[in-house]
Design an enzyme around this catalytic site. Structure first.
Site, mmCIF file in Angstrom:
data_model
loop_
_atom_site.group_PDB
_atom_site.id
_atom_site.type_symbol
_atom_site.label_atom_id
_atom_site.label_comp_id
_atom_site.label_asym_id
_atom_site.label_seq_id
_atom_site.Cartn_x
_atom_site.Cartn_y
_atom_site.Cartn_z
ATOM 1 N N GLU A 186 -2.003 6.574 16.502
ATOM 2 C CA GLU A 186 -1.923 5.208 17.038
ATOM 3 C C GLU A 186 -3.297 4.690 17.439
ATOM 4 O OE1 GLU A 186 0.856 5.046 20.299
ATOM 5 O OE2 GLU A 186 2.592 5.255 18.970
ATOM 6 N N GLU A 273 7.140 7.745 14.565
ATOM 7 C CA GLU A 273 7.443 7.997 15.981
ATOM 8 C C GLU A 273 8.244 6.833 16.540
ATOM 9 O OE1 GLU A 273 4.094 9.371 18.557
ATOM 10 O OE2 GLU A 273 4.864 7.842 19.936
HETATM 11 C C1 IDC Z 1 3.402 10.289 25.852
HETATM 12 C C2 IDC Z 1 4.186 11.487 26.360
HETATM 13 C C3 IDC Z 1 3.829 11.741 27.800
HETATM 14 C C4 IDC Z 1 2.316 11.811 27.928
HETATM 15 C C5 IDC Z 1 1.675 10.556 27.361
HETATM 16 C C6 IDC Z 1 0.158 10.483 27.420
HETATM 17 O O1 IDC Z 1 5.554 11.228 26.209
HETATM 18 O O2 IDC Z 1 4.437 12.920 28.243
HETATM 19 O O3 IDC Z 1 1.976 11.951 29.292
HETATM 20 O O4 IDC Z 1 2.040 10.453 26.013
HETATM 21 O O5 IDC Z 1 -0.437 11.347 26.581
HETATM 22 C C7 IDC Z 1 3.113 6.853 22.148
HETATM 23 C C8 IDC Z 1 2.288 8.032 21.814
HETATM 24 C C9 IDC Z 1 2.801 9.271 22.490
HETATM 25 C C10 IDC Z 1 3.261 8.955 23.885
HETATM 26 C C11 IDC Z 1 4.462 8.020 23.800
HETATM 27 C C12 IDC Z 1 5.076 7.637 25.150
HETATM 28 O O6 IDC Z 1 2.141 8.246 20.435
HETATM 29 O O7 IDC Z 1 1.764 10.225 22.509
HETATM 30 O O8 IDC Z 1 3.673 10.164 24.491
HETATM 31 N N1 IDC Z 1 4.059 6.815 23.092
HETATM 32 O O9 IDC Z 1 4.138 6.995 25.936
HETATM 33 N N2 IDC Z 1 3.030 5.657 21.610
HETATM 34 C C13 IDC Z 1 3.898 4.832 22.228
HETATM 35 C C14 IDC Z 1 4.570 5.566 23.182
#
Ligand code: IDC
Length: 349
Positions: A186, A273
């Site tokens: 992303e 995702e």
């Molecule tokens: C989130 C995880 C969370 C972590 C956070 C930061 O769920 O536990 O603390 O990242 O690293 C994304 C990302 C994905 C994110 C998820 C939710 O690709 O890594 O995971 N998210 O925030 N894009 C949109 C949402």
């Protein structure tokens, strides 16, 4: 027969003939039966890989070896450095047979959580990726190697590491028909499609130098939401899918409309995702919106992976925080989102 299939057959034959490996296709997977990385054994009978083989992109569709549109559906891991326990043959076996999924995404954070480019142990992380690919391969599942750019915002920040990593992975898996490469999860915070394209124009040729027909997923600007920018200026390579990510409680009609518009223009899209909750990965689930999304994706035969396979205390984690089992979960071992997505996957033929 394409070159990759021919090589796979020969290598499969040689492994069986000279190494004396006996394969027991079926529902019991001994860890020791997993082939080692770099060799390819025939996919188990009746597995997704045995039936659908090498995938490629035709127009808007990911298609199988018969040329029919084929949807990948499955779970994404959380960061594999943080939750390595789920990168295991038993876990994937449950996902394959109980959860009825055909694909798994291995999320390798580049920055946070002992990320690959921020002090994480690179050899250990690569061993985990190999364990994941081997486990998926032994079950005849497809597997996505995800270079999980997030905090680092711009994939160009760690471009040299990405090039070295993907050169190594594509050399290792050039004869695998089940490995897809996701080169930047992303890009965000204003990183332009031009910058992503310039990164992709280095990483894709590096992969293709080893694996000429590899399927590559490319992230898009604004946390992989701006697929319209990719549709307006697509990359000049074949076998490319563009990532769109959604979180059901945050991204609703407007992003579905964008997806429909781009899909009908012929853009090949992969929802590598999505979450049933909001974009923080936490907060309330919106299963009504999630249903609308998945029905739309099924209608367009767009593939998807659900975030995330872990027992973290957050609503996007599909395992309950108080469950430490890594396989064979019962419904009461799952979180609310876990129960919902488990039922959804099982409802699919
Ligand atoms: C989130 C995880 C969370 C972590 C956070 C930061 O769920 O536990 O603390 O990242 O690293 C994304 C990302 C994905 C994110 C998820 C939710 O690709 O890594 O995971 N998210 O925030 N894009 C949109 C949402």
């Amino acid at each position: 027969m394409n070159a990759k299939k021919y090589r796979s057959l020969i290598i499969g034959f040689l492994s069986v003939a000279f190494l004396g490996i006996t394969l027991f296709p079926g529902h019991t997977l001994a860890a020791s039966a997993a082939p080692s990385s770099g060799t390819v054994s025939p996919a188990p009978d009746g597995s997704p890989l045995a039936a659908h083989g090498n995938l490629h992109v035709e127009g808007a569709f990911l298609v199988d070896c018969q040329g029919n549109p084929y949807q990948l559906r499955g779970m994404s891991t959380h960061g594999i450095a943080w939750f390595p326990q789920y990168v295991s043959p038993e876990t994937f076996q449950t996902l394959r047979y109980d959860w009825n999924t055909n694909c798994i995404r291995l999320a390798l954070y580049t920055d946070e959580y002992n990320g690959y480019c921020s002090g994480g142990n690179q050899e250990e992380l690569k061993s985990l990726i190999k364990r994941g690919v081997d486990s998926a391969t032994a079950l005849g599942m497809y597997v996505i190697i995800d270079w999980h750019v997030l905090n680092d915002r711009d994939p160009n920040v760690h471009k040299e590491e990405a090039l070295a990593f993907f050169r190594e992975m594509s050399a290792l898996y050039k004869d695998h028909q089940n490995v897809l490469y996701e080169i930047c999860n992303e890009p965000n915070s204003g990183v332009s499609w031009d910058s992503i394209q310039s990164y992709a124009r280095e990483v894709i040729p590096a992969i293709r130098a080893n694996d000429s027909d590899a399927v590559v997923i490319v992230g898009t600007p604004t946390w992989s939401q701006d697929i319209d920018l990719a549709a307006a200026a697509p990359l000049e390579y074949d076998n490319i899918l563009y990532a769109l990510h959604f979180y059901a409680a945050t991204h609703k009609d407007w992003l579905r409309q964008r997806l429909e518009a781009c899909a009908s223009q012929g853009l090949p899209i992969f929802v590598s995702e999505f979450g049933t909750c909001d974009a923080s990965g936490n907060g309330g689930n919106d299963f009504g919106q999630a249903s609308q999304w998945l029905q739309l994706l099924d209608r367009h035969q767009i593939s998807y992976c659900c975030w995330n396979l872990a027992n973290k205390a957050e609503s996007s984690s599909v395992i309950s925080p108080d469950c430490s089992k890594i396989s064979g979960w019962n419904p009461e071992d799952l979180s609310e989102s876990g129960k919902w997505i488990f039922e959804y996957f099982r409802s699919k033929t």
